[in-house]
Scaffold this active site. Sequence first.
Site, mmCIF file in Angstrom:
data_model
loop_
_atom_site.group_PDB
_atom_site.id
_atom_site.type_symbol
_atom_site.label_atom_id
_atom_site.label_comp_id
_atom_site.label_asym_id
_atom_site.label_seq_id
_atom_site.Cartn_x
_atom_site.Cartn_y
_atom_site.Cartn_z
ATOM 1 N N GLY A 35 0.826 -1.201 0.000
ATOM 2 C CA GLY A 35 0.000 0.000 0.000
ATOM 3 C C GLY A 35 0.861 1.252 0.000
ATOM 4 O O GLY A 35 1.929 1.290 0.599
ATOM 5 N N CYS A 99 2.530 -8.276 -5.992
ATOM 6 C CA CYS A 99 3.081 -9.163 -7.022
ATOM 7 C C CYS A 99 2.991 -10.626 -6.603
ATOM 8 O O CYS A 99 3.686 -11.071 -5.679
ATOM 9 C CB CYS A 99 4.536 -8.775 -7.297
ATOM 10 S SG CYS A 99 5.354 -9.811 -8.517
ATOM 11 N N GLY A 128 5.481 -2.403 3.792
ATOM 12 C CA GLY A 128 5.048 -2.969 5.053
ATOM 13 C C GLY A 128 5.798 -4.232 5.404
ATOM 14 O O GLY A 128 6.781 -4.601 4.753
ATOM 15 N N ASP A 176 -0.854 2.838 8.948
ATOM 16 C CA ASP A 176 -1.421 2.232 10.158
ATOM 17 C C ASP A 176 -0.484 2.270 11.364
ATOM 18 O O ASP A 176 -0.919 2.053 12.485
ATOM 19 C CB ASP A 176 -1.797 0.770 9.898
ATOM 20 C CG ASP A 176 -2.941 0.633 8.913
ATOM 21 O OD1 ASP A 176 -3.750 1.578 8.822
ATOM 22 O OD2 ASP A 176 -3.018 -0.397 8.221
ATOM 23 N N ILE A 541 6.340 28.218 19.039
ATOM 24 C CA ILE A 541 6.685 27.773 17.694
ATOM 25 C C ILE A 541 8.187 27.822 17.460
ATOM 26 O O ILE A 541 8.706 27.182 16.552
ATOM 27 C CB ILE A 541 5.950 28.588 16.617
ATOM 28 C CG1 ILE A 541 6.476 30.024 16.536
ATOM 29 C CG2 ILE A 541 4.443 28.572 16.852
ATOM 30 C CD1 ILE A 541 5.973 30.790 15.323
ATOM 31 N N ASN A 543 10.635 26.685 19.332
ATOM 32 C CA ASN A 543 11.350 25.510 19.836
ATOM 33 C C ASN A 543 12.699 25.905 20.439
ATOM 34 O O ASN A 543 13.721 25.271 20.187
ATOM 35 C CB ASN A 543 11.564 24.480 18.718
ATOM 36 C CG ASN A 543 11.824 23.085 19.260
ATOM 37 O OD1 ASN A 543 11.293 22.702 20.293
ATOM 38 N ND2 ASN A 543 12.641 22.316 18.569
ATOM 39 N N ARG A 578 12.989 30.643 -11.277
ATOM 40 C CA ARG A 578 12.661 31.633 -10.254
ATOM 41 C C ARG A 578 13.109 31.128 -8.892
ATOM 42 O O ARG A 578 12.939 29.950 -8.555
ATOM 43 C CB ARG A 578 11.167 31.928 -10.246
ATOM 44 C CG ARG A 578 10.734 32.900 -9.159
ATOM 45 C CD ARG A 578 9.363 33.471 -9.436
ATOM 46 N NE ARG A 578 9.403 34.409 -10.547
ATOM 47 C CZ ARG A 578 8.317 35.000 -11.073
ATOM 48 N NH1 ARG A 578 7.131 34.728 -10.590
ATOM 49 N NH2 ARG A 578 8.435 35.831 -12.069
ATOM 50 N N ARG A 751 18.104 33.821 24.081
ATOM 51 C CA ARG A 751 16.938 32.984 24.393
ATOM 52 C C ARG A 751 17.019 31.659 23.644
ATOM 53 O O ARG A 751 16.118 31.285 22.899
ATOM 54 C CB ARG A 751 15.649 33.737 24.037
ATOM 55 C CG ARG A 751 15.461 35.004 24.849
ATOM 56 C CD ARG A 751 14.606 36.023 24.112
ATOM 57 N NE ARG A 751 13.300 35.489 23.772
ATOM 58 C CZ ARG A 751 12.223 35.539 24.543
ATOM 59 N NH1 ARG A 751 12.294 36.111 25.721
ATOM 60 N NH2 ARG A 751 11.072 35.057 24.144
#
Length: 785
Positions: A35, A99, A128, A176, A541, A543, A578, A751
């Site tokens: 998958g 397959c 998997g 999963d 934000i 971190n 660009r 900081r």
Amino acid sequence: MASAVLGDLSSSNAFAASNLRQAQGKSIGVFTSGGDSQGMNAAVRAVVRMGIHVGFRVYYIHEGYQGMVDGADNIKEAIWTSVSGIIQQGGTVIGSARCQDFRERAGRLKAARNLVKLGISNLVVIGGDGSLTGANCFRQEWSGLLEELVKKGEITAEQSKNCSHLNIVGMVGSIDNDFCGTDMTIGCDTALHRIMESVDAITTTAQSHQRTFVMEVMGRHCGYLALVTALACGADWLFIPEWPPESDWEDHMCRRLSELRTAGSRLGIVIMAEGAIDQKGNAITSNRVKEIISTRLGHDTRVTVLGHVQRGGNPSAFDRVLGCRMGAEAVLALLEATPDTPACVVSLDGNQAVRVNLMECVERTQQVAAAMKKGNFENCVSLRGRSFKNNLEIYKILSHVKPPNNPQQHVFNIGIMNVGAPAAGMNAAVRSAARTAILNGHQPYAIYEGFEGLAEGRLKKLQWMDVGGWVGSGGAKLGAKRTQPAKLGLPQIASKFKEFNLSALLIIGGFEAYDSVLQLAEARPQYKEFCIPMVVIPCTISNNVPGTEFSLGTDTALNAITDICDRIKQSASGTKRRVFVVETMGGYCGYLATLAGLAGGADAAYIFEERFGMRDLQNDVEHLAKKMVEGVERGLILRNEKCNENYTTDFIYQLYCEEGKGIFSARKNVLGHMQQGGCPSPFDRNLGTKLAAKSVAFIAEKMHNNYKEEGGRIVVECNEEDTACLIGLNRRTVQFSPVTHLKSQTDFQHRLPREQWWLKLRPLLRILAKHESVYEVEGEETSIE
């Protein structure tokens, strides 16, 4: 588990050079199987570019094992530009197929012939456990297959000698997260994003009509997606195969939903994995759950089966970075492999990519299925790993509706506030903290507008339903101010602690929150009111807080930046050559710029921690000009907002405009506060929920161990260093670090923590952008726990 980390090997060039010589003349085949999952393309891109970087020839194997068996045009050599522009794409650009031919020896014989003819004796398989098991079987048969091919005259003895052994490295691609041996599989985080987008959309319509929704998510044999979704949305009931409900679950579920509706909730959310079962192993279907709720409660109930929408869309920032790290590590594992090296799989262990024995992981994964078949569900949960077990335990705690009666326990007041700038996940943490406190028999107090609000007496008792629906809300519902207690006056703050009889304090915020608790802890000798348990949940934000590798809110901001960069690059789809110069937030911390650079496929990311000058800027301009000539038509440059006071975003933009004349044009974007907005990501919702629950449990223990009677009332008094802490996520564990210990690890002027793990990812960013750089092995081969 032993492991090393990515690093700048400026002192290890001899090591790097010897490895480069070792790769010359060797070839790698990379394929995806089973998958599809989002993030596979990032992994493929990393394998191709890291492989070329160290001297391998790299081949795409299209359509998985089927392409390997069919050969011909299904196996093509990849060049650097082959993987340009694929990191943001979902699915797998080289295709995947199941397959049947490869299951037979005749099919594997054909596959071996096709590989040997191209000199491929190293394979990277992304799939998997079935795909990985097939690869290991192929490896074990390899010498016999080659011997047979030589006898048949289909390959020469020299070709057989050159490919005398097959090395296998796997990466797990699965939404999963059902593979034992790794904390996260490639694609799982993105699937959670798709699920939460659907849950958030359904929540609004459910509230409008007072409906109950039964939502079925993927997970035929593993309930990870359903479990994390339930935590991240505050679901009212959960069905997963590893934790079947009790025999009277119908009555219990209906009672729970009825109590919530009576308490004022306008919606009900039931999350179930497609493989949900009862204690006897019988399937529980979404339609059956709907009928029970509709018939017994009379609720307007609907079913939503999300299906393959969970596999679609662009990969999240997490999955892109994970794919980059695992892909690079897989190439290095093959580079160092010997004929005796067992097949391994690159896994995520906390915050490190490590190599684990493939078949040990497969066997442990199969043990889960065996335990489930026997009905040994407790063992099944344990085999899923520590993260799965912790998620389930916290869901069980927060899924209560009424707090337990415990008349013997003292009721203490716990203050909860936000300090610093708003960040996604703050509200999830407040909700979890308030409800966990109530469940422990204590009274949570909301303190509005931080220490300014405390000084003004803006406190409110929180009840269970006061925080209903907060888990998915962005911003800060309690308000967030940067003002610290020392500025307002410690005597005034101490008086408010006494006035409201606060026995503990939980602060959710950034660097200011950490500094505030440090100020209070250091003032304990003068003010006994501060001699109470205090915990900081890092939420910013940027971190940039010491004592943790990840701050709450960072993942959401990183996804926002990555999404915007994707759109910016897409806007130039009709424009050739660009370069975009994009400014990110983060103060002096370059975390966002670096990780967004990895996730967005940036050519460079300028940060304060890694000094740069005019020569570096000029080299980057020349580097981009060369890439344009080679056919890459867009470039992305990220700049952290405070990386250099002289080399501003305008300066860098104008430099690229001037030096790129006739080769490329340039545009600039300052992202600003868009990075702070939006709904929290599944990662931040889950992290905020877990950290807050653990913090309140920590606080409750400290209060219980340090209370006494004083003037006819029960008071808490403690001044040990470990009662003023910051909770942090480090490697695989959650740790409480005394703020006084963290002081020496902090650069207060800028900081910043003095050491930051993510700086070791900087060489990888430059390598994948085709810069010259050196790279260290991130993980070493280990056995799973």
